[in-house]
Design a protein around this motif. Structure first.
Motif, PDB file in Angstrom:
ATOM      1  N   GLU A  30       1.003  -1.226   0.043  1.00 24.27           N
ATOM      2  CA  GLU A  30       0.099  -0.075  -0.137  1.00 24.27           C
ATOM      3  C   GLU A  30       1.003   1.329  -0.181  1.00 24.27           C
ATOM      4  O   GLU A  30       1.877   1.426   0.753  1.00 24.27           O
ATOM      5  N   ILE A  31       0.581   2.203  -0.645  1.00 26.44           N
ATOM      6  CA  ILE A  31       1.273   3.379  -1.016  1.00 26.44           C
ATOM      7  C   ILE A  31       0.470   4.528  -0.013  1.00 26.44           C
ATOM      8  O   ILE A  31      -0.571   4.882  -0.143  1.00 26.44           O
ATOM      9  N   GLU A  32       1.351   4.436   1.187  1.00 28.24           N
ATOM     10  CA  GLU A  32       0.627   5.485   2.338  1.00 28.24           C
ATOM     11  C   GLU A  32       1.516   6.730   2.537  1.00 28.24           C
ATOM     12  O   GLU A  32       2.632   6.651   2.861  1.00 28.24           O
ATOM     13  N   THR A  33       0.836   7.695   2.104  1.00 29.62           N
ATOM     14  CA  THR A  33       1.624   9.169   2.393  1.00 29.62           C
ATOM     15  C   THR A  33       1.412   9.645   3.807  1.00 29.62           C
ATOM     16  O   THR A  33       0.573   9.399   4.238  1.00 29.62           O
ATOM     17  N   GLN A  34       2.547  10.043   4.329  1.00 27.26           N
ATOM     18  CA  GLN A  34       2.746  10.296   5.717  1.00 27.26           C
ATOM     19  C   GLN A  34       2.274  11.755   5.865  1.00 27.26           C
ATOM     20  O   GLN A  34       2.096  12.498   4.762  1.00 27.26           O
ATOM     21  N   THR A  35       1.605  12.197   6.877  1.00 27.09           N
ATOM     22  CA  THR A  35       0.768  13.355   6.954  1.00 27.09           C
ATOM     23  C   THR A  35       1.312  14.344   8.015  1.00 27.09           C
ATOM     24  O   THR A  35       1.808  13.600   9.006  1.00 27.09           O
ATOM     25  N   ILE A 143       1.172  -3.538 -19.661  1.00 28.12           N
ATOM     26  CA  ILE A 143       2.105  -3.551 -20.810  1.00 28.12           C
ATOM     27  C   ILE A 143       2.223  -2.899 -22.048  1.00 28.12           C
ATOM     28  O   ILE A 143       3.072  -3.096 -22.893  1.00 28.12           O
ATOM     29  N   ASN A 144       1.137  -2.355 -22.408  1.00 23.11           N
ATOM     30  CA  ASN A 144       0.906  -1.607 -23.811  1.00 23.11           C
ATOM     31  C   ASN A 144       1.111  -0.172 -23.905  1.00 23.11           C
ATOM     32  O   ASN A 144       1.206   0.463 -24.684  1.00 23.11           O
ATOM     33  N   SER A 145       1.857   0.231 -22.602  1.00 22.71           N
ATOM     34  CA  SER A 145       2.191   1.594 -22.355  1.00 22.71           C
ATOM     35  C   SER A 145       3.617   1.748 -22.005  1.00 22.71           C
ATOM     36  O   SER A 145       4.048   0.948 -21.095  1.00 22.71           O
ATOM     37  N   GLY A 146       4.154   2.634 -22.454  1.00 15.22           N
ATOM     38  CA  GLY A 146       5.547   3.035 -21.769  1.00 15.22           C
ATOM     39  C   GLY A 146       5.627   3.681 -20.596  1.00 15.22           C
ATOM     40  O   GLY A 146       6.556   3.722 -19.918  1.00 15.22           O
ATOM     41  N   THR A 147       4.498   4.332 -20.290  1.00 11.32           N
ATOM     42  CA  THR A 147       4.265   5.488 -18.983  1.00 11.32           C
ATOM     43  C   THR A 147       4.154   4.309 -17.801  1.00 11.32           C
ATOM     44  O   THR A 147       2.928   3.805 -17.872  1.00 11.32           O
ATOM     45  N   PRO A 148       4.847   4.339 -16.812  1.00 17.61           N
ATOM     46  CA  PRO A 148       4.349   3.614 -15.617  1.00 17.61           C
ATOM     47  C   PRO A 148       3.228   4.264 -15.035  1.00 17.61           C
ATOM     48  O   PRO A 148       3.066   5.454 -15.118  1.00 17.61           O
ATOM     49  N   ILE A 149       2.500   3.377 -14.313  1.00 14.28           N
ATOM     50  CA  ILE A 149       1.415   3.933 -13.776  1.00 14.28           C
ATOM     51  C   ILE A 149       1.690   4.671 -12.472  1.00 14.28           C
ATOM     52  O   ILE A 149       1.335   5.874 -12.103  1.00 14.28           O
ATOM     53  N   VAL A 150       2.760   3.839 -11.613  1.00 12.51           N
ATOM     54  CA  VAL A 150       3.253   4.407 -10.283  1.00 12.51           C
ATOM     55  C   VAL A 150       4.608   4.000 -10.627  1.00 12.51           C
ATOM     56  O   VAL A 150       4.850   2.756 -11.165  1.00 12.51           O
ATOM     57  N   GLU A 151       5.528   4.797 -10.157  1.00 10.17           N
ATOM     58  CA  GLU A 151       6.984   4.367  -9.975  1.00 10.17           C
ATOM     59  C   GLU A 151       7.621   4.963  -8.919  1.00 10.17           C
ATOM     60  O   GLU A 151       7.384   6.118  -8.413  1.00 10.17           O
ATOM     61  N   ILE A 152       8.276   4.248  -7.718  1.00 14.21           N
ATOM     62  CA  ILE A 152       8.662   4.492  -6.525  1.00 14.21           C
ATOM     63  C   ILE A 152       9.954   3.902  -6.379  1.00 14.21           C
ATOM     64  O   ILE A 152      10.068   2.676  -6.553  1.00 14.21           O
ATOM     65  N   ASP A 153      11.360   4.534  -6.258  1.00 10.18           N
ATOM     66  CA  ASP A 153      12.376   3.849  -6.123  1.00 10.18           C
ATOM     67  C   ASP A 153      13.075   4.601  -4.735  1.00 10.18           C
ATOM     68  O   ASP A 153      13.431   6.106  -4.737  1.00 10.18           O
ATOM     69  N   LEU A 154      13.248   4.053  -3.661  1.00  9.30           N
ATOM     70  CA  LEU A 154      13.572   4.680  -2.406  1.00  9.30           C
ATOM     71  C   LEU A 154      14.930   5.207  -2.433  1.00  9.30           C
ATOM     72  O   LEU A 154      15.362   6.141  -1.735  1.00  9.30           O
ATOM     73  N   PHE A 155      15.823   4.077  -2.883  1.00  6.60           N
ATOM     74  CA  PHE A 155      17.099   4.553  -3.086  1.00  6.60           C
ATOM     75  C   PHE A 155      17.494   5.727  -4.107  1.00  6.60           C
ATOM     76  O   PHE A 155      18.462   6.596  -4.012  1.00  6.60           O
ATOM     77  N   ALA A 156      16.826   5.740  -5.016  1.00  9.15           N
ATOM     78  CA  ALA A 156      16.978   6.894  -6.117  1.00  9.15           C
ATOM     79  C   ALA A 156      16.166   8.323  -5.689  1.00  9.15           C
ATOM     80  O   ALA A 156      16.368   9.235  -6.537  1.00  9.15           O
ATOM     81  N   ASN A 157      15.117   8.048  -4.604  1.00 11.75           N
ATOM     82  CA  ASN A 157      14.331   9.192  -4.381  1.00 11.75           C
ATOM     83  C   ASN A 157      13.609   9.669  -5.441  1.00 11.75           C
ATOM     84  O   ASN A 157      13.069  10.703  -5.614  1.00 11.75           O
ATOM     85  N   ILE A 158      12.657   8.498  -5.903  1.00 13.95           N
ATOM     86  CA  ILE A 158      11.836   8.743  -7.204  1.00 13.95           C
ATOM     87  C   ILE A 158      10.280   8.403  -6.519  1.00 13.95           C
ATOM     88  O   ILE A 158      10.226   7.325  -6.132  1.00 13.95           O
ATOM     89  N   TYR A 159       9.504   9.258  -6.917  1.00 15.27           N
ATOM     90  CA  TYR A 159       8.044   8.842  -6.825  1.00 15.27           C
ATOM     91  C   TYR A 159       7.263   9.757  -7.479  1.00 15.27           C
ATOM     92  O   TYR A 159       7.131  10.842  -7.553  1.00 15.27           O
ATOM     93  N   LYS A 160       6.914   8.732  -8.787  1.00 24.26           N
ATOM     94  CA  LYS A 160       5.952   9.465  -9.973  1.00 24.26           C
ATOM     95  C   LYS A 160       4.816   8.695 -10.003  1.00 24.26           C
ATOM     96  O   LYS A 160       4.591   7.388  -9.614  1.00 24.26           O
ATOM     97  N   VAL A 161       3.887   9.350 -10.533  1.00 31.61           N
ATOM     98  CA  VAL A 161       2.517   8.765 -10.833  1.00 31.61           C
ATOM     99  C   VAL A 161       2.261   9.249 -12.576  1.00 31.61           C
ATOM    100  O   VAL A 161       2.533  10.503 -12.914  1.00 31.61           O
ATOM    101  N   LEU A 162       2.085   8.379 -13.154  1.00 26.03           N
ATOM    102  CA  LEU A 162       2.065   8.660 -14.809  1.00 26.03           C
ATOM    103  C   LEU A 162       3.208   9.376 -15.259  1.00 26.03           C
ATOM    104  O   LEU A 162       2.919  10.254 -16.189  1.00 26.03           O
ATOM    105  N   GLY A 163       4.319   8.907 -14.782  1.00 23.06           N
ATOM    106  CA  GLY A 163       5.450   9.684 -15.365  1.00 23.06           C
ATOM    107  C   GLY A 163       5.802  11.158 -14.822  1.00 23.06           C
ATOM    108  O   GLY A 163       6.755  11.769 -15.015  1.00 23.06           O
ATOM    109  N   GLU A 164       4.759  11.564 -14.026  1.00 18.06           N
ATOM    110  CA  GLU A 164       5.080  12.918 -13.272  1.00 18.06           C
ATOM    111  C   GLU A 164       5.589  12.789 -11.830  1.00 18.06           C
ATOM    112  O   GLU A 164       5.132  11.934 -11.315  1.00 18.06           O
ATOM    113  N   ASN A 165       6.553  13.527 -11.682  1.00 20.07           N
ATOM    114  CA  ASN A 165       6.944  13.779  -9.848  1.00 20.07           C
ATOM    115  C   ASN A 165       5.882  14.119  -9.240  1.00 20.07           C
ATOM    116  O   ASN A 165       4.999  14.854  -9.571  1.00 20.07           O
ATOM    117  N   VAL A 166       5.531  13.302  -8.149  1.00 21.76           N
ATOM    118  CA  VAL A 166       4.560  13.694  -7.229  1.00 21.76           C
ATOM    119  C   VAL A 166       4.819  15.131  -6.319  1.00 21.76           C
ATOM    120  O   VAL A 166       4.079  16.055  -6.372  1.00 21.76           O
TER     121      VAL A 166
END
Length: 169
Positions: A30-35, A143-166
Motif C-alpha cells: 500500500e502506498i501510504e503518504t505520511q501526513t 504492458i501496452n504503455s511505456g509510461t508507468p502508472i506508478v514508480e517508486i524507488d527509495l534509493f533513487a528518491n523517485i516517486y512518480k505517478v503517470l510519469g510525473e513527479n509527485v
C-alpha cells in the motif's frame, strides 16, 4: 457500458527474464503518504496535509508452485531480489471478453524478503510458498504503455505517478 475486470493469471519472473512460478496471491504494498496534522487556535477543525514521505512499503506473495531458485532467494534477507508479476487482466462486458481492453499489468519489484514459509508435504497437494518482503523499488505499468502508472524507488528518491513527479524539485 458496464464492464467487469478480473485477474486470471499471475506468473512471476525473476530478474526480468526467467519464469519461477505462479502467484495465487500477490499483495502489492500500500502506498501510504505520511501526513502532518494542523490543529490551530480558532480553526473549526483539524487538517491533515501530506508531507514528503511514504510509510514503509511491505508486501507478500503466495506462490502455488515456486522454483527452487526462487525459494533460495526468498530465504536470504541480506540480498535484494528483483522480480516481476504479470497480472493478466481480463475485461468482460455484456458481449463477453473484451479483448481490446483486456491487458497485462506488469509490476516490477525490488525487495528484501524477511519472512519465508516453505511448502509442506501433503499427498496430492501442490504446496504453497508464502513470503513477506519490504520493497525498495516498485513500478507498475500496463504492458501496452511505456509510461508507468506508478514508480517508486527509495534509493533513487523517485516517486512518480503517470510519469510525473509527485513532489516538485
Amino acid at each position: 457500458m458496464l464492464q467487469y475486470g478480473q485477474i486470471t493469471d499471475a506468473p512471476v519472473y525473476l530478474d526480468d527474464k526467467s519464469l519461477v512460478g505462479h502467484c495465487e496471491e500477490f499483495n502489492i504494498p500500500e502506498i501510504e503518504t505520511q501526513t502532518i496534522e494542523h490543529d490551530t487556535l480558532g480553526s473549526i477543525g483539524v487538517m491533515k496535509l501530506p508531507r514528503r514521505g511514504l510509510s514503509a512499503l511491505e508486501g507478500s506473495l503466495i506462490m502455488s508452485f515456486a522454483e527452487p531458485e526462487f525459494l533460495s532467494i526468498t530465504s536470504n534477507p541480506r540480498k535484494a531480489a528483483r522480480f516481476q508479476v504479470h497480472s493478466k487482466l481480463d475485461i468482460f462486458d455484456a458481449m463477453g471478453l473484451d479483448e481490446t481492453n483486456s491487458t497485462t499489468l506488469v509490476t516490477h519489484v525490488t525487495a528484501l524478503f524477511h519472512k519465508s514459509a516453505f511448502p509442506g508435504a501433503k499427498k496430492a497437494d501442490a504446496g504453497k510458498h508464502n513470503a513477506d518482503f519490504s520493497v525498495t523499488r516498485l513500478m507498475q505499468r500496463d504492458i501496452n504503455s511505456g509510461t508507468p502508472i506508478v514508480e517508486i524507488d527509495l534509493f533513487a528518491n523517485i516517486y512518480k505517478v503517470l510519469g510525473e513527479n509527485v513532489w516538485p524539485d
